[in-house]
Design a protein around this motif. Sequence first.
Motif, PDB file in Angstrom:
ATOM      1  N   ASP A  90       0.800  -1.224   0.000  1.00 58.05           N
ATOM      2  CA  ASP A  90       0.000   0.000   0.000  1.00 58.05           C
ATOM      3  C   ASP A  90       0.831   1.272   0.000  1.00 58.05           C
ATOM      4  OD1 ASP A  90      -2.500  -1.365   0.036  1.00 58.05           O
ATOM      5  OD2 ASP A  90      -2.201  -1.767   2.169  1.00 58.05           O
ATOM      6  N   THR A  91       2.067   1.195   0.477  1.00 58.23           N
ATOM      7  CA  THR A  91       2.876   2.414   0.575  1.00 58.23           C
ATOM      8  C   THR A  91       4.189   2.348  -0.194  1.00 58.23           C
ATOM      9  OG1 THR A  91       4.036   1.667   2.577  1.00 58.23           O
ATOM     10  CG2 THR A  91       1.947   2.864   2.882  1.00 58.23           C
ATOM     11  N   MET A  92       4.527   1.161  -0.758  1.00 61.97           N
ATOM     12  CA  MET A  92       5.852   0.995  -1.357  1.00 61.97           C
ATOM     13  C   MET A  92       5.827   0.506  -2.808  1.00 61.97           C
ATOM     14  SD  MET A  92       7.867  -0.710   1.922  1.00 61.97           S
ATOM     15  CE  MET A  92       9.428  -0.837   1.048  1.00 61.97           C
ATOM     16  N   VAL A  93       4.648   0.353  -3.398  1.00 65.32           N
ATOM     17  CA  VAL A  93       4.555  -0.197  -4.758  1.00 65.32           C
ATOM     18  C   VAL A  93       3.654   0.683  -5.612  1.00 65.32           C
ATOM     19  CG1 VAL A  93       3.925  -2.198  -6.173  1.00 65.32           C
ATOM     20  CG2 VAL A  93       4.822  -2.546  -3.852  1.00 65.32           C
ATOM     21  N   THR A  94       4.085   0.938  -6.846  1.00 61.05           N
ATOM     22  CA  THR A  94       3.245   1.573  -7.865  1.00 61.05           C
ATOM     23  C   THR A  94       3.385   0.780  -9.151  1.00 61.05           C
ATOM     24  OG1 THR A  94       3.205   3.850  -7.020  1.00 61.05           O
ATOM     25  CG2 THR A  94       3.033   3.587  -9.395  1.00 61.05           C
ATOM     26  N   VAL A  95       2.265   0.505  -9.798  1.00 62.77           N
ATOM     27  CA  VAL A  95       2.245  -0.188 -11.086  1.00 62.77           C
ATOM     28  C   VAL A  95       2.295   0.848 -12.197  1.00 62.77           C
ATOM     29  CG1 VAL A  95       0.946  -1.749 -12.587  1.00 62.77           C
ATOM     30  CG2 VAL A  95       0.944  -2.102 -10.103  1.00 62.77           C
ATOM     31  N   THR A  96       3.130   0.601 -13.211  1.00 60.36           N
ATOM     32  CA  THR A  96       3.342   1.558 -14.302  1.00 60.36           C
ATOM     33  C   THR A  96       3.109   0.893 -15.654  1.00 60.36           C
ATOM     34  OG1 THR A  96       5.700   0.998 -14.430  1.00 60.36           O
ATOM     35  CG2 THR A  96       5.075   2.815 -12.955  1.00 60.36           C
ATOM     36  N   SER A  97       3.062   1.706 -16.689  1.00 60.68           N
ATOM     37  CA  SER A  97       2.909   1.189 -18.053  1.00 60.68           C
ATOM     38  C   SER A  97       4.283   0.806 -18.590  1.00 60.68           C
ATOM     39  CB  SER A  97       2.224   2.230 -18.941  1.00 60.68           C
ATOM     40  OG  SER A  97       0.896   2.436 -18.500  1.00 60.68           O
ATOM     41  N   THR A 245       5.920  -8.763 -23.871  1.00 61.82           N
ATOM     42  CA  THR A 245       6.452  -7.403 -23.901  1.00 61.82           C
ATOM     43  C   THR A 245       5.406  -6.376 -24.334  1.00 61.82           C
ATOM     44  OG1 THR A 245       7.301  -7.718 -26.150  1.00 61.82           O
ATOM     45  CG2 THR A 245       8.808  -8.223 -24.333  1.00 61.82           C
ATOM     46  N   GLY A 246       4.414  -6.812 -25.106  1.00 59.99           N
ATOM     47  CA  GLY A 246       3.397  -5.876 -25.572  1.00 59.99           C
ATOM     48  C   GLY A 246       2.378  -5.478 -24.519  1.00 59.99           C
ATOM     49  N   TRP A 247       2.388  -6.149 -23.378  1.00 57.87           N
ATOM     50  CA  TRP A 247       1.432  -5.803 -22.330  1.00 57.87           C
ATOM     51  C   TRP A 247       1.835  -4.525 -21.590  1.00 57.87           C
ATOM     52  CZ3 TRP A 247      -0.924 -10.445 -19.218  1.00 57.87           C
ATOM     53  CH2 TRP A 247      -1.585 -11.301 -20.108  1.00 57.87           C
ATOM     54  N   LYS A 248       3.132  -4.265 -21.498  1.00 60.54           N
ATOM     55  CA  LYS A 248       3.630  -3.054 -20.833  1.00 60.54           C
ATOM     56  C   LYS A 248       3.104  -2.925 -19.404  1.00 60.54           C
ATOM     57  CE  LYS A 248       5.939  -0.438 -22.542  1.00 60.54           C
ATOM     58  NZ  LYS A 248       7.423  -0.433 -22.525  1.00 60.54           N
ATOM     59  N   ILE A 249       3.334  -3.961 -18.603  1.00 63.96           N
ATOM     60  CA  ILE A 249       3.005  -3.895 -17.181  1.00 63.96           C
ATOM     61  C   ILE A 249       4.318  -3.865 -16.403  1.00 63.96           C
ATOM     62  CG2 ILE A 249       1.826  -4.973 -15.241  1.00 63.96           C
ATOM     63  CD1 ILE A 249      -0.069  -4.065 -17.415  1.00 63.96           C
ATOM     64  N   GLY A 250       4.606  -2.726 -15.808  1.00 67.70           N
ATOM     65  CA  GLY A 250       5.815  -2.560 -15.017  1.00 67.70           C
ATOM     66  C   GLY A 250       5.468  -2.104 -13.619  1.00 67.70           C
ATOM     67  N   TRP A 251       6.492  -1.913 -12.793  1.00 69.34           N
ATOM     68  CA  TRP A 251       6.235  -1.477 -11.425  1.00 69.34           C
ATOM     69  C   TRP A 251       7.495  -0.904 -10.790  1.00 69.34           C
ATOM     70  CZ3 TRP A 251       5.465  -6.589 -13.002  1.00 69.34           C
ATOM     71  CH2 TRP A 251       6.472  -7.497 -12.658  1.00 69.34           C
ATOM     72  N   ILE A 252       7.280  -0.162  -9.734  1.00 68.63           N
ATOM     73  CA  ILE A 252       8.394   0.298  -8.898  1.00 68.63           C
ATOM     74  C   ILE A 252       8.127  -0.132  -7.460  1.00 68.63           C
ATOM     75  CG2 ILE A 252       8.863   2.270 -10.410  1.00 68.63           C
ATOM     76  CD1 ILE A 252       7.756   3.220  -7.039  1.00 68.63           C
ATOM     77  N   ILE A 253       9.207  -0.408  -6.756  1.00 66.50           N
ATOM     78  CA  ILE A 253       9.164  -0.698  -5.318  1.00 66.50           C
ATOM     79  C   ILE A 253      10.147   0.265  -4.662  1.00 66.50           C
ATOM     80  CG2 ILE A 253       9.497  -2.430  -3.516  1.00 66.50           C
ATOM     81  CD1 ILE A 253       9.358  -4.563  -5.781  1.00 66.50           C
ATOM     82  N   ALA A 254       9.705   0.959  -3.624  1.00 67.12           N
ATOM     83  CA  ALA A 254      10.597   1.934  -2.983  1.00 67.12           C
ATOM     84  C   ALA A 254      10.107   2.240  -1.579  1.00 67.12           C
ATOM     85  CB  ALA A 254      10.643   3.220  -3.812  1.00 67.12           C
TER      86      ALA A 254
END
Length: 398
Positions: A90-97, A245-254
């Motif tokens: 809830d506080t450390m993950v964001t899903v990106t394109s 690769t065409g789905w473009k589902i990425g993420w960041i953890i911080a």
Amino acid sequence: MSRPILAGRVAHLGTTVFSEFSALALKHGAMNLGQGFPDFDGPEAVKEAARKAITDGVNQYAPSTGLRDLRVAIAEQGARFHGHTGIDPDTMVTVTSGATEAILCVMLGLVDPGDEVVAFEPFYDSYDANIGFVGARARYVPLRPPDASHTAWWFDRDEVRAAFGPKTRLLILNSPHNPTGKVFTREELEFLGALCAEHEVKVLSDEVYEHIVFGPARHVRPATVPSLADRTVTVSSGGKSFSLTGWKIGWIIAPPALRDAVQRAHQFVTFATASPLQAAMAAALRLPDAYFQELSALYLSKRERLLTGLAEAGLKAHVPEGSYFIMADIAGRGFADDVAFCRHLVTEVGVAAIPPSVFYGPEHKALGQGMARFAFCKTEAVLDEAVRRLKVGLARGR
């Protein structure tokens, strides 16, 4: 006199080298070992999960931070494979394109005009563009190929120290590394962590090839190194690990404060990423261990197949520790540089490769001009035909 159409931040940018050589490959009927996308599909169970999500009505905006189930799956995956525990979804993950969007949002959230960003070269090409977009200055440190004293790609520690200074704001790490295949060791990460702590520098850790690693190398997530834990934004995606690769589902953890900085940018770049594909990616990350073991074995087989073929075609290749790229030595083959060699390869030999000098800044561009990058994320039939063409075409050109 009319104003120019292009803004200064994009005026110097042309078509990416990947698009250029993929178009040439299509035009000339070449085997495309250039752009790093698999020519085979991902797991059927993951595709079925996407179809089910669409049928079940998961078709409206996801929360800007991402579907919670995917954020939970990302936290689970970090602990399961990398010992990266304590990730609060809830506080450390964001899903990106995709990871590419994530990289831009990290820059937008953490780097100001006039700051400096340290990165290793050769580099993934969006790094340089994104550094320019935010008005920062790149300080590049070259990775050097294996030699008599080093069994893997390596960096000069004095050159790294010299790149850090009072304006340094961010260090970009990419491990497993595109295009060299280097996997940074824990000892190397500890050295870099000490430098970052000394200069109060944050880290962008690009780990999109985290599941494509060949023993005895082992992927160490920088965020699990104590000196880097509180300063690292981990970037990854599902494209490479699941051949989607065409789905473009990425993420960041911080850590929460860093995640907040990136999220503030993300909400105004894409806001949210495709909802049904997020639902399916959660299922992908929860696939059994056997899937990930088979993925590494599959790419190890492909790596060996192409390494053998390149050697038979007369090209000395550097063995990658991870990712799905091979850097080959083309020096002494009679071409002005890597661009000329790769153009000849695609138009006359019928094989597309990427000239790696485009992944270097002006100061060290010559280091890439004696090499070519080949991708082995292809079917055996494509790899075998590419090798056949290389043997014939390069023998003819000697």
